[in-house]
Design an enzyme around this catalytic site. Structure first.
Site: not given
Length: 470
Positions: A366, A331, A361-363
């Site tokens: 997900g 991220d 961006l990660d979350h």
């Protein structure tokens, strides 16, 4: 500054992208408003819309099971706090272990450009130090990088399979071949990759009851997807290789609701065991480097041959098309490479990179992975087939950018632990008493929950717990 997209518009865009039934949007209640985190970007909107898409997909699976509908609600403040769930984690009242390595972060290079290093894994750290020929200290790294241009060091690190990004503006990224490739891709994709008969959802008390998820992920995005599927009743088996490093706070935070087993897919016996697990799975969720799982015999088409009807869910850093399709990334690096750090810094009036106030961006990725998985399960249950869901951090970043900017958003207070105390819950775990973020995607009849505590990796045997579906 372009006017921001409303949360309802953002959710509708996600929902229609995968061809979901439009009437379901009438059952989603989105409360709260920007800004909720200190950013010029619509991070709260991204959090609310992505979490709501996953929650609405769970409600749609419930409708397919029971022919009854339920309401979905997501509050923006809660969603944004969940986008930083690892920050608020406490174990026995104490902060979790430090997340970042001491030399990770942004550095100015000799040409005036910047690079960001991701050195949280020992082999990435040691590889960077070997190229630089310097000591394991921030000052030494900073001095060594003054002998490099940002672009040259990024390229040299990529050739060594390390994780480094040069900082670019939006204009730079838009002109870059990978930036152009990302702009041409949809945010996420759902594609049929094989034939198989439909497997109707079994009876159960929750949207994903009886659904088995085989998870091969690390860090944040993939594990958040697995955690979300577990929150709606899926049996999630997280498989890690014992020789691979892990980041303890993230494993603790995202391990809720899962069982955790060790298998080394390089070993013949463990590979055979994994294939047997796959034959009983409904979803395979993986977030390893592009091609890594396929090299071990479990890529999308390979998995569909082993388990016809599988929903295969893939995360990459930079997408599946373009010259960087095979490049590793995280991220923080994608934020740096794709212009987000420059734009945030310009909005703040500062020199040098400024990261977003969350690993957004990660979350977001997900929750998009979980949304895609559930949309694919609905397709499989109704029409059959094997399906492949693809998400990338860079595509998610492009979507976030497209949501518009928040005028004055950087003046928003940064919520600390006490500010979000009402959103936390206490539970036992394999690490001690856990204080962690509740899930923000609420369903009226089947509220999300995690039935299993977070445990150390490798705690369980590599086998399914329940009967599931065959």
């Amino acid at each position: 500054m372009p006017s921001p997209t409303s949360p309802a518009e953002a959710l509708a865009g996600l929902w229609r992208l995968l061809g979901q039934p439009g009437q379901a949007l009438e059952r989603a209640a989105l409360t709260g408003a920007e800004p909720v985190l200190p950013s010029s970007f619509a991070v709260g909107t991204a959090a609310q819309a992505s979490i709501a898409a996953a929650a609405l997909a769970a409600a749609e699976l419930w409708r397919l099971r029971t022919q009854t509908v339920q309401q979905v609600s997501v509050d923006m403040r809660h969603a944004a706090a969940e986008f930083r769930s690892e920050r608020y984690l406490r174990v026995d009242g104490q902060p979790a272990p430090e997340l970042w390595d001491k030399i990770a972060g942004a550095y100015r290079c000799g040409d005036g450009g910047w690079v960001r290093l991701h050195t949280n894994f020992p082999h990435h750290r040691d590889g960077v130090l070997a190229i630089l020929g310097c000591a394991y200290e921030r000052d030494s790294v900073a001095k060594a990088l003054l002998h490099w241009t940002a672009a040259d060091f990024e390229q040299r690190a990529a050739e060594a399979n390390l994780v480094v990004a040069a900082m670019r503006s939006f204009a730079d990224w838009d002109a870059h071949p990978q930036g152009r490739a990302i702009a041409a891709l949809p945010l996420l994709s759902l594609e049929k990759i094989g034939d198989a008969p439909p497997r109707p959802l079994p009876p159960g008390r929750r949207p994903l009851s009886g659904v088995r998820v085989l998870e091969l992920t690390r860090i944040i995005a993939g594990p958040v997807a697995g955690r979300t599927l577990a929150a709606h009743g899926a049996e999630v088996l997280l498989v890690n290789a014992p020789h691979l490093p892990a980041m303890a706070p993230l494993a603790i935070d995202t391990g809720r609701g899962k069982r955790a087993a060790h298998l080394d897919l390089r070993a013949a016996a463990d590979k055979a065991r994994f294939a047997e697990l796959l034959r009983g799975a409904d979803v395979l969720l993986q977030s390893y480097r592009p091609g890594g799982i396929a090299d071990l015999g479990f890529g999308p088409e390979q998995a569909a041959a082993i388990r016809p009807g599988i929903v295969y869910v893939s995360l990459s850093a930079y997408g599946h098309d373009g010259p960087w399709a095979g490049r590793r990334g995280f991220d923080s690096l994608v934020q740096t490479a794709s212009g987000l750090n420059v734009a945030e810094a310009e909005a703040a009036g500062i020199d040098g990179p400024k990261p977003l106030p969350a690993q957004a961006l990660d979350h977001a990725s997900g929750y998009l992975l979980a949304y895609g998985a559930m949309a694919a399960l609905a397709r499989q249950a109704q029409e059959g087939g094997s399906w492949h869901v693809r998400v990338s951090l860079a595509q998610t970043g492009h979507w976030l950018r497209g949501l518009g900017r928040i005028d004055g958003g950087l003046a928003c207070p940064d919520p600390d632990l006490e500010d979000v105390r009402d959103l936390l819950e206490d539970s036992p775990s394999g690490f001690g008493r856990l204080t962690a973020m509740r899930h923000a995607g609420l369903l009226s009849d089947t509220p999300p929950r995690w039935d299993l505590p977070s445990v150390p990796l490798g705690t369980h045997a590599a086998q399914w717990a329940g009967q599931g579906r065959q």
